[in-house]
Design a protein around this motif. Structure first.
Motif, short mmCIF file in Angstrom:
data_model
loop_
_atom_site.label_atom_id
_atom_site.label_comp_id
_atom_site.label_asym_id
_atom_site.label_seq_id
_atom_site.Cartn_x
_atom_site.Cartn_y
_atom_site.Cartn_z
N SER A 376 24.01 -43.84 42.44
CA SER A 376 25.19 -44.72 42.50
C SER A 376 25.39 -45.49 41.20
O SER A 376 26.43 -46.12 41.02
CB SER A 376 25.05 -45.70 43.67
N LEU A 377 24.43 -45.46 40.30
CA LEU A 377 24.53 -46.18 39.04
C LEU A 377 25.11 -45.28 37.95
O LEU A 377 25.08 -44.04 38.04
CB LEU A 377 23.15 -46.68 38.60
N GLU A 378 25.61 -45.92 36.93
CA GLU A 378 26.10 -45.17 35.78
C GLU A 378 24.93 -44.72 34.92
O GLU A 378 23.82 -45.25 35.00
CB GLU A 378 27.05 -46.04 34.94
N ARG A 379 25.21 -43.73 34.08
CA ARG A 379 24.18 -43.19 33.19
C ARG A 379 23.67 -44.29 32.26
O ARG A 379 24.45 -45.03 31.66
CB ARG A 379 24.77 -42.04 32.39
N GLY A 380 22.33 -44.43 32.17
CA GLY A 380 21.74 -45.43 31.29
C GLY A 380 21.58 -46.80 31.92
O GLY A 380 21.20 -47.75 31.24
N SER A 403 12.28 -49.63 26.41
CA SER A 403 12.20 -48.19 26.26
C SER A 403 11.36 -47.89 25.02
O SER A 403 11.75 -48.22 23.90
CB SER A 403 13.62 -47.60 26.11
N SER A 404 10.20 -47.28 25.24
CA SER A 404 9.27 -46.98 24.14
C SER A 404 9.43 -45.52 23.75
O SER A 404 9.38 -44.62 24.61
CB SER A 404 7.82 -47.25 24.58
N GLN A 405 9.63 -45.28 22.45
CA GLN A 405 9.85 -43.93 21.96
C GLN A 405 8.57 -43.37 21.36
O GLN A 405 7.64 -44.10 21.01
CB GLN A 405 10.98 -43.94 20.92
N ALA A 406 8.55 -42.03 21.22
CA ALA A 406 7.35 -41.35 20.75
C ALA A 406 6.98 -41.79 19.33
O ALA A 406 5.79 -41.82 18.97
CB ALA A 406 7.55 -39.84 20.80
N GLY A 407 7.93 -42.12 18.51
CA GLY A 407 7.66 -42.52 17.13
C GLY A 407 7.12 -43.93 16.99
O GLY A 407 6.81 -44.36 15.87
N GLY A 408 7.02 -44.68 18.08
CA GLY A 408 6.50 -46.03 18.04
C GLY A 408 7.56 -47.11 18.14
O GLY A 408 7.24 -48.27 18.39
N ALA A 409 8.83 -46.74 17.94
CA ALA A 409 9.90 -47.74 18.04
C ALA A 409 10.18 -48.04 19.51
O ALA A 409 9.86 -47.26 20.41
CB ALA A 409 11.16 -47.22 17.36
N ILE A 430 18.44 -42.90 26.81
CA ILE A 430 18.03 -41.71 27.58
C ILE A 430 17.51 -40.69 26.59
O ILE A 430 18.27 -40.14 25.79
CB ILE A 430 19.20 -41.14 28.39
N ASP A 431 16.21 -40.49 26.60
CA ASP A 431 15.56 -39.61 25.63
C ASP A 431 14.37 -38.96 26.32
O ASP A 431 13.54 -39.66 26.92
CB ASP A 431 15.10 -40.42 24.42
N PRO A 432 14.26 -37.63 26.26
CA PRO A 432 13.11 -36.98 26.93
C PRO A 432 11.76 -37.39 26.35
O PRO A 432 10.73 -37.19 27.00
CB PRO A 432 13.38 -35.48 26.73
N ASP A 433 11.75 -37.96 25.15
CA ASP A 433 10.50 -38.37 24.53
C ASP A 433 10.24 -39.87 24.64
O ASP A 433 9.37 -40.40 23.95
CB ASP A 433 10.50 -37.99 23.04
N SER A 434 11.00 -40.56 25.49
CA SER A 434 10.80 -42.01 25.63
C SER A 434 10.56 -42.35 27.10
O SER A 434 10.97 -41.62 28.00
CB SER A 434 12.01 -42.78 25.11
N PHE A 435 9.88 -43.47 27.30
CA PHE A 435 9.59 -43.97 28.64
C PHE A 435 10.07 -45.41 28.75
O PHE A 435 9.93 -46.19 27.81
CB PHE A 435 8.09 -43.90 28.93
N ALA A 436 10.61 -45.73 29.92
CA ALA A 436 11.12 -47.09 30.17
C ALA A 436 10.15 -47.83 31.08
O ALA A 436 9.40 -47.24 31.85
CB ALA A 436 12.51 -47.03 30.80
N GLN A 453 10.85 -42.25 33.24
CA GLN A 453 11.84 -41.66 32.35
C GLN A 453 13.23 -41.84 32.95
O GLN A 453 13.41 -41.71 34.17
CB GLN A 453 11.56 -40.17 32.13
N MET A 454 14.18 -42.12 32.11
CA MET A 454 15.55 -42.28 32.57
C MET A 454 16.15 -40.93 32.90
O MET A 454 15.97 -39.95 32.18
CB MET A 454 16.38 -42.97 31.48
N PRO A 455 16.85 -40.83 34.05
CA PRO A 455 17.45 -39.55 34.42
C PRO A 455 18.67 -39.24 33.56
O PRO A 455 19.33 -40.13 33.02
CB PRO A 455 17.85 -39.78 35.88
#
Length: 747
Positions: A376-380, A403-409, A430-436, A453-455
Motif C-alpha cells: 500500500s506504500l509508494e516505492r521508497g 540505508s547502508s551501501q556496500a561502498g561504506g556510504a 532502493i539498491d540491491p547492494d544496500s540494506f536499510a 532490503q527495500m522492495p
C-alpha cells in the motif's frame, strides 16, 4: 555443545527462580515454565506415537493472539471451532472485553459467521488498551489470553472447544455442567495459556500417553520484609504433600476422588485417567500448600481475616484431551495471591464472574513481526510503528531509516511519528547492494530494527518497541556457568555462559555503553552465537561492548569464550558486571581436572556431558557479593564511565591437573642449538689471525700463478683477443697489489 547447553539449562532455571522473587508476574510465568515445567516434563516417560504429520491441533492455539499483517490494523478476528477446523461453530456470540483507562471494561459483541469467524473492526480508538475475547462453544466457556491492541497489524484468534464436533450433545452437556459447577470445564485443553505454563492451568505434556496427569508443587518462597532484594526463603519443590484429584461426572451425585503424594521433586503422578474416569469428566486438582502460619498471613493480607484456616490451592477445571497434561500449583512468591492462582486457579470466582469481572492478568508483550513488504506504500517509503513498553503508540518522536551501501556510504531519512505512533519515511534508496535499518533514540538509549532490503515495488513496514531506561545494575539478575576445556600447546578454552534478566518495564542502559572484559590473561576472545545480537566484538580485542539496551522481561545471553595459557594450573579471575543470583552459578570441568579454589562443596558428576561424551564435574561457583562501584554513581548522573571500571561480582577459581606438553624434546632441541652456536663461536675465536700484508702476498702469489698459466697458453695456442684481455686484467690486479704492498712498506 548441545550437552553443554543441557547443563546450562539448570543455570537458566536457577536464574529465573531467583528472578521470581522480584520480577513481575510475567517473570513468574516464565520462571514456572522453564523451571518446574521442565522438571515435570523431564520425568521418565513412556514412548508414544506422535500425531499424524500435517494435522494441526487447533486446541494448541486456542486463546493465543497472533498478529497478522494480512488483517488491517484495528481489526480482530475470532474463529470459533468445535474441536477441529472441520467443525466451525457458526452463530456463536463472541464478546470482546476492552480494558479502559479508568479501569472499567467495555464489551463489544459480534456473532460468528462463515468458517466460525467473528470480526471486530473499527477498533482504532482502542490502540494501546488491553483486550481479551470470550465465547461459549458447545457449552464450554472459553477465554483468550489478554493482549494489547496495536496499530501495527490486526490480530487473529482461535477459540476451540475440546472434545468432539458440533452436535455432540453429550460432551457439550458435560462441559456445560462443569461450567455450572463453577469450573470452566472444557476450556481450551491447556487453559488458554499458550506456550507459557501458568499456575493452576493445565498444559499439554509431550512424550507421555493420554490419560497421564503430572501435578507439580512449587514453593516460590517468601520475601524478607527487612531485605526486599534478598532471594525469598524456602524456594523449591514441595515434597510429601497429598494432591487430590476430584472428577465431576454428569448425572452422578458424588465426585470421583483420587489422591497421590508428591515425591522429592515435588511431583505427583496420576496415570490411566482415560480408563479410570468416564469420558467428559470435569477434573480439578487441589493441594493444601500453605501452613497455618502462612495461611493466616496470606488471608490477613488479602481479606483482612486473621483466623481463617489455610485453604487448598486449586487448578482450573478441565477435561481430558488427546494428550497427557501437567499442572503447576504454587505457594509464596512474595505474598501476593498465592503464586498467581487466586485469579487464574480459583475457578469458583472465575466462573461466577464470567471470567472478566476480576482484575485483568498482566499484559504479556507479543513479539513484534520483522520488517516486511507493504504494497500500500509508494516505492521508497517505509512505514514505522513505534511502541512503548505497554505497547502504546509513541507519538511525536523522531525516527530514522539508515540505508547502508556496500561502498561504506550511508543515507539517512527522518520522519516524526503521529498520534498513532506511525511515521512514513520517504525517499529511502532502493539498491540491491544496500540494506536499510530503522533507528530510534529513546530516553537516551539507541534502538534499532533488523536490517532489511527495500522492495522494488511498494514500500516496507517495520515495528519497533522502545523502553524507558535504568542504569541501576541492581535491576539486573544474572547467572553464570564457566566451562574449562584443555586444548593443545598448554592452552585452555574457557567459556563464560552468561545469562541476564532485567526486572521491571525499563531496559538497562548506561551512557556510552558498557565494556565487558575477559579474565586476566585473555589471549583471544570469541562471542558465542546466542550473544551476537546483544554484544559487539571488534576482531582480536580482549573485550566485548554492550552497545544496545538490555530489554526487560526476557532472558538474554552475553556469552563468550576465551583462550588462556596455563602450566598445568589455571587461575581464572573475572568480575561479573551484574549481580549473580545466589547458588545459581556453576563451574564445569572434565572429570580428569579438579577445581581447588573458588568453589563451594563437592562436585556433582554428569557422566555424559563432556565434549567427547565423557563425564564432567559441576561445582557451585563462589563469588563476592555484588557491590556498586564508581561507575554506578557516574551513570546515575548521566555521565559515561571508563570502560575498565564496570566490575561487580568478583570471582577467582583455580583449575588443576590440566595436561601439559612434554618438556623433553623442546629442552633437548634448545640444548643442541646452544651447543652448535657455542662451537661456531669457539671456532671463530680460535681461528689463526691473518694480517693485511700476509693477505696481499697470498693474493699476489695466486695472481702470478694464473699469469704463468696464461702465458703458457699464449705460447701454445697463439695470440687472441680474449687471452690478451685476460692477461691485461691479471697485470692490473698485480699492479694494484704491489701498490698496496708499497703503501704498507717492504716487499
Amino acid at each position: 555443545m548441545s550437552a553443554r547447553w543441557s547443563t546450562m539449562t539448570r543455570t537458566g532455571r536457577r536464574l529465573l527462580a531467583g528472578t521470581l522473587a522480584t520480577s513481575s508476574c510475567l517473570g513468574l510465568g516464565l520462571g514456572l515454565g522453564l523451571g518446574l515445567g521442565l522438571a515435570v516434563a523431564l520425568a521418565p516417560a513412556a514412548s508414544v506415537a506422535a500425531p499424524p504429520a500435517g494435522m494441526p491441533d487447533p486446541s494448541q492455539m486456542s486463546g493465543i493472539p497472533r498478529p497478522d499483517p494480512q488483517i488491517p490494523p484495528g481489526t480482530i478476528t475470532v474463529r470459533c471451532l468445535d474441536g477441529s477446523f472441520a467443525n466451525p461453530a457458526i452463530g456463536v456470540a463472541v464478546s470482546l472485553d476492552v480494558q479502559l483507562p479508568d479501569g472499567s471494561v467495555e464489551t463489544i459483541e459480534a456473532t460468528s459467521a462463515a468458517q466460525g469467524r467473528a470480526t471486530f473492526s473499527g477498533l482504532d480508538a482502542h490502540y494501546g488498551r488491553s483486550v481479551s475475547a470470550r465465547a461459549t462453544i458447545a457449552g464450554q466457556a472459553l477465554t483468550s489470553q489478554r493482549f494489547v491492541l496495536t496499530a501495527q497489524s490486526g490480530v487473529a484468534l482461535l477459540l476451540v472447544a475440546s472434545g468432539g464436533g458440533a452436535g455432540q450433545a453429550g460432551q457439550a452437556g458435560q462441559a456445560g455442567q462443569a461450567a455450572q459447577a463453577g469450573q470452566p470445564g472444557g476450556a481450551s485443553s491447556h487453559g488458554g495459556q499458550g506456550a507459557m505454563p501458568m499456575p493452576g492451568k493445565p498444559f499439554p505434556l509431550a512424550g507421555r500417553p493420554r490419560g497421564t496427569l503430572i501435578v507439580g508443587a512449587l514453593d516460590l518462597g517468601r520475601d524478607d520484609p527487612d531485605d526486599p532484594e534478598a532471594v525469598p526463603a524456602g524456594m523449591g519443590p514441595i515434597a510429601g504433600i497429598e494432591v487430590r484429584l476430584r472428577a465431576t461426572v454428569p448425572g452422578q451425585v458424588d465426585p470421583i476422588e483420587l489422591t497421590a503424594t508428591t515425591d522429592a521433586e515435588g511431583r505427583a503422578l496420576f496415570e490411566n485417567l482415560d480408563t479410570t474416569l468416564p469420558e467428559g469428566a470435569a477434573i480439578v486438582v487441589e493441594a493444601l500448600l500453605e501452613t497455618d502460619d502462612a495461611g493466616e498471613s496470606d488471608d490477613a493480607g488479602e481479606s483482612g481475616e486473621t483466623d481463617s484456616p489455610p485453604q487448598p490451592t486449586r487448578s482450573q477445571s478441565f477435561t481430558l484431551g488427546d494428550t497427557a497434561y501437567a499442572i503447576v500449583l504454587t505457594r509464596g512468591g512474595g505474598g501476593g495471591d498465592g503464586g498467581g492462582q487466586a485469579g487464574a486457579g480459583q475457578a469458583d470466582a472465575a466462573a461466577g464472574q464470567g471470567g472478566h469481572g476480576s482484575a485483568p492478568p498482566p499484559v504479556q508483550r507479543q513479539p513484534l513481526p520483522g520488517p516486511r513488504v507493504d504494497s500500500s506504500l509508494e516505492r521508497g517509503q517505509v512505514r514505522v510503528f513505534l511502541l512503548d513498553a505497554q505497547d502504546r503508540p509513541v507519538a511525536d518522536h523522531s525516527v530514522a531509516v539508515v540505508s547502508s551501501q556496500a561502498g561504506g556510504a550511508s543515507v539517512v531519512r527522518r520522519a516524526q511519528t503521529d498520534a498513532s505512533g506511525q511515521a512514513i519515511v520517504s525517499d529511502v534508496p532502493i539498491d540491491p547492494d544496500s540494506f536499510a535499518q530503522v533507528r530510534v533514540a529513546y530516553d537516551g538509549a539507541p534502538y534499532s530494527s533488523t536490517m532489511f532490503q527495500m522492495p522494488e515495488a511498494g514500500g516496507a513496514v517495520a515495528a519497533l518497541r522502545v523502553f524507558g531506561v535504568t542504569s541501576d545494575r541492581d535491576k539486573v539478575r544474572s547467572a553464570l556457568q564457566i566451562d574449562v576445556d584443555p586444548r593443545e600447546n598448554d592452552f585452555a578454552a574457557v567459556t563464560f555462559l552468561y545469562a541476564v534478566f532485567v526486572d521491571g518495564d525499563e531496559a538497562f542502559w548506561v551512557p556510552g555503553g558498557m565494556r565487558m572484559y575477559g579474565p586476566v590473561g585473555t589471549r583471544s576472545m570469541h562471542v558465542m552465537p546466542e550473544a551476537e545480537g546483544q554484544v559487539f566484538h571488534d576482531g582480536e580485542a580482549p573485550w566485548v561492548d554492550i552497545d544496545r539496551p538490555l530489554l526487560p522481561g526476557e532472558e538474554l545471553r552475553l556469552s563468550f569464550a576465551v583462550g588462556l595459557e596455563h602450566d598445568g594450573s589455571l587461575e581464572v579471575d573475572w568480575s561479573a558486571p551484574f549481580p549473580l543470583v545466589e547458588n545459581a552459578s556453576l563451574v564445569s570441568v572434565p572429570e580428569a581436572l579438579s577445581v581447588t579454589h573458588g568453589v563451594a562443596g563437592a562436585p556433582e558428576v554428569n557422566p555424559h556431558a563432556g565434549r567427547d561424551g565423557g563425564a564432567v564435574e559441576l561445582y557451585q561457583l563462589g563469588h563476592e557479593r555484588f557491590s556498586p562501584r564508581i561507575c554506578d554513581g557516574l551513570a546515575q548522573l548521566g555521565q559515561p564511565c571508563s570502560y575498565g571500571l564496570w566490575s561487580g561480582s568478583d570471582m577467582s577459581i583455580v583449575v588443576e591437573d590440566l595436561p601439559v606438553r612434554s618438556r623433553l624434546w623442546p629442552t633437548a632441541a634448545w640444548v643442541m642449538l646452544g651447543v652448535a652456536v657455542f662451537g661456531i663461536g669457539l671456532g671463530l675465536l680460535l681461528r689463526p689471525g691473518v694480517s693485511p700484508r700476509e693477505a696481499l702476498l697470498a693474493r699476489r702469489e695466486a695472481l702470478l700463478s694464473e699469469l704463468v698459466t696464461l702465458d703458457e697458453r699464449l705460447e701454445r695456442d697463439g695470440d687472441g683477443p680474449e687471452l690478451r684481455t685476460a692477461r691485461k686484467r691479471l697485470l692490473d690486479a698485480l699492479d694494484s697489489i704491489y701498490r698496496q704492498l708499497e703503501a704498507l712498506g717492504g716487499k
